[in-house]
Write a protein that holds these residues in place. Structure first.
Motif, mmCIF file in Angstrom:
data_model
loop_
_atom_site.group_PDB
_atom_site.id
_atom_site.type_symbol
_atom_site.label_atom_id
_atom_site.label_comp_id
_atom_site.label_asym_id
_atom_site.label_seq_id
_atom_site.Cartn_x
_atom_site.Cartn_y
_atom_site.Cartn_z
ATOM 1 N N TYR A 284 0.820 -1.205 0.000
ATOM 2 C CA TYR A 284 0.000 0.000 0.000
ATOM 3 C C TYR A 284 0.860 1.265 0.000
ATOM 4 N N MET A 285 2.067 1.191 0.557
ATOM 5 C CA MET A 285 2.987 2.333 0.496
ATOM 6 C C MET A 285 3.421 2.597 -0.944
ATOM 7 N N ARG A 286 3.679 1.514 -1.693
ATOM 8 C CA ARG A 286 4.060 1.684 -3.104
ATOM 9 C C ARG A 286 2.907 2.296 -3.897
ATOM 10 N N ILE A 287 1.694 1.832 -3.594
ATOM 11 C CA ILE A 287 0.528 2.403 -4.272
ATOM 12 C C ILE A 287 0.410 3.886 -3.965
ATOM 13 N N GLN A 288 0.596 4.251 -2.699
ATOM 14 C CA GLN A 288 0.453 5.646 -2.297
ATOM 15 C C GLN A 288 1.537 6.526 -2.922
ATOM 16 N N ASP A 289 2.746 5.987 -3.089
ATOM 17 C CA ASP A 289 3.830 6.755 -3.701
ATOM 18 C C ASP A 289 3.484 7.164 -5.128
ATOM 19 N N GLU A 290 2.648 6.353 -5.780
ATOM 20 C CA GLU A 290 2.287 6.624 -7.169
ATOM 21 C C GLU A 290 1.040 7.498 -7.291
ATOM 22 N N ASN A 291 0.368 7.749 -6.172
ATOM 23 C CA ASN A 291 -0.834 8.581 -6.201
ATOM 24 C C ASN A 291 -0.497 10.058 -6.088
ATOM 25 N N GLY A 292 -1.365 10.883 -6.627
ATOM 26 C CA GLY A 292 -1.192 12.315 -6.473
ATOM 27 C C GLY A 292 -1.693 12.787 -5.120
ATOM 28 N N GLU A 293 -1.414 14.062 -4.782
ATOM 29 C CA GLU A 293 -1.850 14.609 -3.513
ATOM 30 C C GLU A 293 -3.384 14.698 -3.467
ATOM 31 N N GLU A 294 -3.935 14.375 -2.325
ATOM 32 C CA GLU A 294 -5.387 14.414 -2.190
ATOM 33 C C GLU A 294 -5.728 14.565 -0.708
ATOM 34 N N TYR A 295 -6.757 15.361 -0.432
ATOM 35 C CA TYR A 295 -7.203 15.532 0.952
ATOM 36 C C TYR A 295 -8.710 15.359 0.974
#
Length: 223
Positions: free
Chosen positions: A207-218
């Protein structure tokens, strides 16, 4: 042995002996054990499972109408000692450094030092924990836990300094992935097995690898 339903059993090998055993895991199951069971096959029994080694443990034969071999097993899966429990007696049988206790028909031939192998114990406990999670994880429980938690997570920069403190509204992982991690963390904490910890670690890095590839979001919390 009608009292022991075969849908809730595991297989255990002790020395040269093979058994089909019901699992006693919660307090009620441990307190009742084989009380009232008056018919036990040569290859049937009950295994008492503890999350942590017990410094001292005591068993008795109250309301148990058949003689049993009470087999105390250490955390490294070896038989510590074997005691004969006489039917309906209340004298305590005590042993130290025990994590599993096997009850089988008396005169089993099991002896001190025998190796013990469990087939399906971890899978059985995981299924039980899944059922428990589905029962207790309701909205009220979640809200109560959220009220108890003031700070869930601190995010550190490469120098080890706190760069962000998460208090419940922010989210690093997706909601679905977070639920998976919470469930696996609970299992690892309960089972304390290498495979459970490895499964949790693999999911975290995935899930960390997935998050590294995601853009910023809040995500703003719902009012």
């Amino acid at each position: 042995m009608p009292e022991l339903s075969k849908k809730n059993f595991i297989e255990i090998e002790v020395g040269d002996n093979d058994y089909i055993c019901r699992v006693a895991y919660d307090d009620w199951e441990k307190a009742n054990g084989l009380m009232g069971v008056d018919d036990l096959g040569d290859n049937e029994g009950m295994i008492f499972v503890y999350d942590q080694p017990q410094e001292e443990i005591s068993f008795w034969m109250k309301d148990t109408p058949i003689d049993l071999d009470i087999v105390f097993i250490c955390p490294c899966f070896k038989v510590i000692s074997v005691h004969t429990g006489i039917a309906n007696t209340t004298d305590p049988i005590v042993e130290n450094n025990v994590q599993f206790v096997l009850e089988v028909k008396a005169n089993s031939g099991i002896k001190e030092g025998d190796e013990v192998e469990f087939d399906g114990l971890e899978e059985y406990l995981e299924k039980r924990l899944d059922r428990c999670d589905s029962i207790i994880e309701n909205k009220e429980d979640i809200e109560e836990e959220k009220d108890k938690i003031k700070t869930l997570l601190k995010v550190l920069d490469p120098d080890g300094e706190v760069q962000l403190t998460l208090k419940g509204n922010e989210r690093i992982f997706s909601r679905a992935n977070t639920k998976v991690l919470i469930r696996q963390a609970k299992k690892a904490d309960k089972l304390k097995t290498d495979s459970a910890y490895k499964r949790l670690g693999k999911s975290i890095f995935k899930y960390m690898r997935i998050q590294d590839e995601n853009g910023e979001e809040y995500v703003e919390p719902k009012k």
